[in-house]
Design a protein around this motif. Sequence first.
Motif, PDB file in Angstrom:
ATOM      1  N   ASP A 110       0.878  -1.171   0.157  1.00 46.41           N
ATOM      2  CA  ASP A 110      -0.105   0.161   0.065  1.00 46.41           C
ATOM      3  C   ASP A 110       0.979   1.455   0.082  1.00 46.41           C
ATOM      4  OD1 ASP A 110      -2.355  -1.348  -0.093  1.00 46.41           O
ATOM      5  OD2 ASP A 110      -2.486  -1.327   2.157  1.00 46.41           O
ATOM      6  N   ALA A 111       2.031   1.181   0.722  1.00 43.58           N
ATOM      7  CA  ALA A 111       2.783   2.389   0.914  1.00 43.58           C
ATOM      8  C   ALA A 111       4.003   2.326  -0.226  1.00 43.58           C
ATOM      9  CB  ALA A 111       3.418   2.176   2.080  1.00 43.58           C
ATOM     10  N   ASN A 112       3.920   1.331  -1.210  1.00 46.24           N
ATOM     11  CA  ASN A 112       5.204   1.126  -1.991  1.00 46.24           C
ATOM     12  C   ASN A 112       4.732   0.490  -3.383  1.00 46.24           C
ATOM     13  OD1 ASN A 112       7.687   1.885  -0.298  1.00 46.24           O
ATOM     14  ND2 ASN A 112       6.460   0.436   0.929  1.00 46.24           N
ATOM     15  N   GLN A 113       3.727   1.323  -3.959  1.00 50.80           N
ATOM     16  CA  GLN A 113       3.153   0.731  -5.205  1.00 50.80           C
ATOM     17  C   GLN A 113       4.148   0.702  -6.508  1.00 50.80           C
ATOM     18  OE1 GLN A 113      -0.256  -0.144  -5.923  1.00 50.80           O
ATOM     19  NE2 GLN A 113      -0.477  -0.120  -3.894  1.00 50.80           N
ATOM     20  N   MET A 114       5.191   1.585  -6.329  1.00 50.77           N
ATOM     21  CA  MET A 114       6.093   1.456  -7.415  1.00 50.77           C
ATOM     22  C   MET A 114       7.115   0.211  -7.440  1.00 50.77           C
ATOM     23  SD  MET A 114       9.140   4.100  -8.387  1.00 50.77           S
ATOM     24  CE  MET A 114       7.954   5.487  -8.554  1.00 50.77           C
ATOM     25  N   LEU A 115       7.348  -0.377  -6.205  1.00 51.74           N
ATOM     26  CA  LEU A 115       7.977  -1.435  -6.042  1.00 51.74           C
ATOM     27  C   LEU A 115       7.234  -2.613  -6.465  1.00 51.74           C
ATOM     28  CD1 LEU A 115      10.000  -0.824  -2.694  1.00 51.74           C
ATOM     29  CD2 LEU A 115      10.845  -0.940  -5.206  1.00 51.74           C
ATOM     30  N   MET A 116       5.900  -2.558  -6.093  1.00 51.62           N
ATOM     31  CA  MET A 116       5.150  -3.684  -6.317  1.00 51.62           C
ATOM     32  C   MET A 116       4.799  -3.479  -7.877  1.00 51.62           C
ATOM     33  SD  MET A 116       1.103  -4.007  -5.191  1.00 51.62           S
ATOM     34  CE  MET A 116       0.253  -5.522  -5.743  1.00 51.62           C
ATOM     35  N   GLN A 117       4.923  -2.666  -8.675  1.00 52.03           N
ATOM     36  CA  GLN A 117       4.883  -2.626 -10.064  1.00 52.03           C
ATOM     37  C   GLN A 117       6.183  -3.211 -10.689  1.00 52.03           C
ATOM     38  OE1 GLN A 117       3.604   1.135 -11.115  1.00 52.03           O
ATOM     39  NE2 GLN A 117       1.614   1.125 -10.042  1.00 52.03           N
ATOM     40  N   GLN A 118       7.338  -2.638 -10.061  1.00 49.09           N
ATOM     41  CA  GLN A 118       8.508  -3.115 -10.634  1.00 49.09           C
ATOM     42  C   GLN A 118       8.611  -4.799 -10.638  1.00 49.09           C
ATOM     43  OE1 GLN A 118      11.559  -0.687  -8.571  1.00 49.09           O
ATOM     44  NE2 GLN A 118      11.302   0.667 -10.126  1.00 49.09           N
ATOM     45  N   PHE A 119       8.375  -5.381  -9.458  1.00 49.46           N
ATOM     46  CA  PHE A 119       8.472  -6.656  -9.569  1.00 49.46           C
ATOM     47  C   PHE A 119       7.214  -7.478  -9.951  1.00 49.46           C
ATOM     48  CE2 PHE A 119      11.503  -5.589  -6.449  1.00 49.46           C
ATOM     49  CZ  PHE A 119      12.443  -6.589  -6.071  1.00 49.46           C
ATOM     50  N   GLY A 120       6.401  -6.712 -10.713  1.00 50.34           N
ATOM     51  CA  GLY A 120       5.360  -7.482 -11.302  1.00 50.34           C
ATOM     52  C   GLY A 120       4.284  -8.386 -10.390  1.00 50.34           C
ATOM     53  N   VAL A 121       3.993  -7.735  -9.282  1.00 53.93           N
ATOM     54  CA  VAL A 121       3.250  -8.412  -8.253  1.00 53.93           C
ATOM     55  C   VAL A 121       1.805  -8.302  -8.680  1.00 53.93           C
ATOM     56  CG1 VAL A 121       2.762  -8.475  -5.764  1.00 53.93           C
ATOM     57  CG2 VAL A 121       4.994  -8.130  -6.302  1.00 53.93           C
ATOM     58  N   GLN A 122       1.164  -9.534  -8.679  1.00 52.50           N
ATOM     59  CA  GLN A 122      -0.029  -9.816  -9.240  1.00 52.50           C
ATOM     60  C   GLN A 122      -0.988  -9.634  -7.975  1.00 52.50           C
ATOM     61  OE1 GLN A 122      -1.110  -8.720 -12.318  1.00 52.50           O
ATOM     62  NE2 GLN A 122       1.112  -8.504 -12.738  1.00 52.50           N
ATOM     63  N   GLY A 123      -0.712 -10.301  -6.936  1.00 52.68           N
ATOM     64  CA  GLY A 123      -1.542 -10.691  -5.822  1.00 52.68           C
ATOM     65  C   GLY A 123      -0.648 -10.968  -4.472  1.00 52.68           C
ATOM     66  N   ILE A 124      -1.115 -10.680  -3.083  1.00 48.69           N
ATOM     67  CA  ILE A 124      -0.211 -10.857  -2.127  1.00 48.69           C
ATOM     68  C   ILE A 124      -0.929 -11.834  -1.265  1.00 48.69           C
ATOM     69  CG2 ILE A 124       0.909  -8.540  -2.074  1.00 48.69           C
ATOM     70  CD1 ILE A 124      -1.212  -7.666  -0.180  1.00 48.69           C
ATOM     71  N   PRO A 125      -0.291 -12.427  -0.366  1.00 45.65           N
ATOM     72  CA  PRO A 125       1.394 -12.335  -0.396  1.00 45.65           C
ATOM     73  C   PRO A 125       1.928 -12.721  -1.223  1.00 45.65           C
ATOM     74  CG  PRO A 125       0.532 -14.039   1.231  1.00 45.65           C
ATOM     75  CD  PRO A 125      -0.814 -13.482   0.666  1.00 45.65           C
ATOM     76  N   ALA A 126       3.197 -12.231  -1.797  1.00 47.80           N
ATOM     77  CA  ALA A 126       3.886 -12.688  -2.685  1.00 47.80           C
ATOM     78  C   ALA A 126       5.608 -12.543  -2.296  1.00 47.80           C
ATOM     79  CB  ALA A 126       3.849 -11.745  -4.069  1.00 47.80           C
ATOM     80  N   VAL A 127       6.116 -13.560  -2.489  1.00 45.76           N
ATOM     81  CA  VAL A 127       7.570 -13.592  -1.896  1.00 45.76           C
ATOM     82  C   VAL A 127       8.717 -13.802  -3.208  1.00 45.76           C
ATOM     83  CG1 VAL A 127       9.288 -14.796  -0.381  1.00 45.76           C
ATOM     84  CG2 VAL A 127       6.734 -14.683   0.025  1.00 45.76           C
TER      85      VAL A 127
END
Length: 326
Positions: A110-127
């Motif tokens: 929620d606080a780091n949307q850019m990092l989420m996009q850079q890693f291509g995270v589609q859903g959480i939890p994601a490791v």
Amino acid sequence: MQPRNMSMSGVVDLAAVKAAQEAKAKAEQARAEAARQGGGAPGAVSPASLVIDVDEAGFEHEVLQRSAEVPVVIDFWAEWCEPCKQLSPLLERLAQEYGGRFLLAKIDVDANQMLMQQFGVQGIPAVFAVVAGQALPLFQGAAPEAQIRQTLDQLIQVGEERFGLTGLVVDPEAEGQQAPEPAEVPAGPYDALLEAAVRALDAGDLAGAVQAYKNVLSDDPGNTEAKLGLAQAELLQRVQGLDPQQVRKDAADRPADVEAQIAAADLDLVGGHVEDAFGRLIDAVKRTAGDDRDAARVRLLELFEVVGSDDPRVTTARTALARVLF
């Protein structure tokens, strides 16, 4: 076939090769002893620092740069995510249990949307994991503990074997904890084989040295001295018979030719120009893509093995490589 009595004294200081092997082995022993006794180890970290919260501002320093010394496992989570509340405590417990073999970085999506996009995270939890600047997905969802342990063990093995990452030394006294007693590993009967390899190097019998080191590694794949010795002997084999002037001319005339840059980097290292060798290959990784990029990266990692992971020049180059790769 390699002439058995060929002198290599003009190519590399073989005494320095042997000293480097011994220094690296002693460094590994010192790290293990420091971890067992706790306290006073240079660069030691507290158990609490094995789990860190990371944001976009601190990502380069806390994840990319740290990944040059230890695998960094990234837990993408959010406060509203119920499965995250099951997975995150498990990962935190395992980070403590593994005692510095990996670092856990927690990222609030929620606080780091850019990092989420850079890693291509589609859903959480994601490791995910970052090893020597290279990001790779591990698993998604609250996986079973046995599966997570298996994944972590594989990650740590890759970090050690391919990138020379031996992990962090943990100081349990920082929080009054007792260090776990390490399992005693019986010494293997390899002294004679290792000594034979060194004698072969001294005699210029590179093929014999390579085979001797491989004999040790076939029984003991994690033998630090044998891995270092093999990397050094194979380097000497690669440069044997090269025309230094022609190699350097080719590298200067064809900056986009990865094979030319790799050959020149080998000569740089044998000649003692460590930073030049590393810088040449980092530039090659930066300029290329696909198989060429991978070839330059793999050779750079092999040269890291030759110099030794404890050398500060290797640490600096790993950080530079991480910046180029990510």
